[in-house]
Design a protein around this motif. Sequence first.
Motif, PDB file in Angstrom:
ATOM      1  N   TYR A  15       0.797  -1.213   0.000  1.00 37.43           N
ATOM      2  CA  TYR A  15       0.000   0.000   0.000  1.00 37.43           C
ATOM      3  C   TYR A  15       0.838   1.276   0.000  1.00 37.43           C
ATOM      4  CZ  TYR A  15      -3.403  -3.554   1.193  1.00 37.43           C
ATOM      5  OH  TYR A  15      -4.170  -4.681   1.191  1.00 37.43           O
ATOM      6  N   LYS A  16       1.931   1.287   0.734  1.00 42.24           N
ATOM      7  CA  LYS A  16       2.783   2.476   0.753  1.00 42.24           C
ATOM      8  C   LYS A  16       3.396   2.723  -0.625  1.00 42.24           C
ATOM      9  CE  LYS A  16       3.794   2.583   5.665  1.00 42.24           C
ATOM     10  NZ  LYS A  16       4.780   2.544   6.725  1.00 42.24           N
ATOM     11  N   GLU A  50       2.943   5.944  -3.242  1.00 42.01           N
ATOM     12  CA  GLU A  50       4.067   6.640  -3.875  1.00 42.01           C
ATOM     13  C   GLU A  50       3.841   6.755  -5.382  1.00 42.01           C
ATOM     14  OE1 GLU A  50       7.740   4.617  -2.940  1.00 42.01           O
ATOM     15  OE2 GLU A  50       7.317   4.682  -0.785  1.00 42.01           O
ATOM     16  N   LYS A  52      -5.297   4.257   1.206  1.00 45.06           N
ATOM     17  CA  LYS A  52      -4.975   4.676   2.585  1.00 45.06           C
ATOM     18  C   LYS A  52      -5.836   3.928   3.590  1.00 45.06           C
ATOM     19  CE  LYS A  52      -3.140   9.359   2.395  1.00 45.06           C
ATOM     20  NZ  LYS A  52      -3.423  10.782   2.707  1.00 45.06           N
ATOM     21  N   LEU A  80      -4.316   0.684   4.786  1.00 43.33           N
ATOM     22  CA  LEU A  80      -3.104   0.667   5.604  1.00 43.33           C
ATOM     23  C   LEU A  80      -3.448   0.189   7.009  1.00 43.33           C
ATOM     24  CD1 LEU A  80      -1.410   4.033   4.559  1.00 43.33           C
ATOM     25  CD2 LEU A  80      -0.520   1.737   4.149  1.00 43.33           C
TER      26      LEU A  80
END
Length: 171
Positions: A124-125, A129, A155, A158
């Motif tokens: 997810y991060k 990005e 988001k 997360l």
Amino acid sequence: MENLINNYLFKALDAYPYNLEEAIEALNYALSYDDKNTEALCLMGRIYAETLKDYEKAKEYYVAALAENVNAFNIYPFYIDVLLWNEDFDEVTKLIDFALTVKGSDKAVLYLKKAILHEHKGKYKKALEVIKIAKKHTYDFSFMSDLDCNKDRIKGKLPKKKKKKKASTKS
């Protein structure tokens, strides 16, 4: 002859997705005149993917279309969707990387597809990005809103950080 093919192609495009019978009939006529027409092959791939959920058959049409014209940049987003739906993640990674090199391709859309690929993989991060990169390549307010919606969805996936409780001190 080309005008005839285009007439059938326009009829198919006009009919899809609301009148599938008419769209398929017109596509079959177009492909009978030119079985290598990239637009007709792409639309047939879309019908197999989006309506019939036959991803393998759809992939065959997209491969045939790109074999005729590797620079047909409008095909890549549809083909990428099929690969994502079919969970062909290695193939989709290669296709996105190549599509980003094709002159005229919509880089913002391709980066969004890359973000969705990372989302599928649970990264997810990394997906967030890539959405930042997609934003740099969009020049359309509506698509910018789409990117924001995708960002919010990702988001929401997360893991939540646990709040640390403060140790209470008693005197």
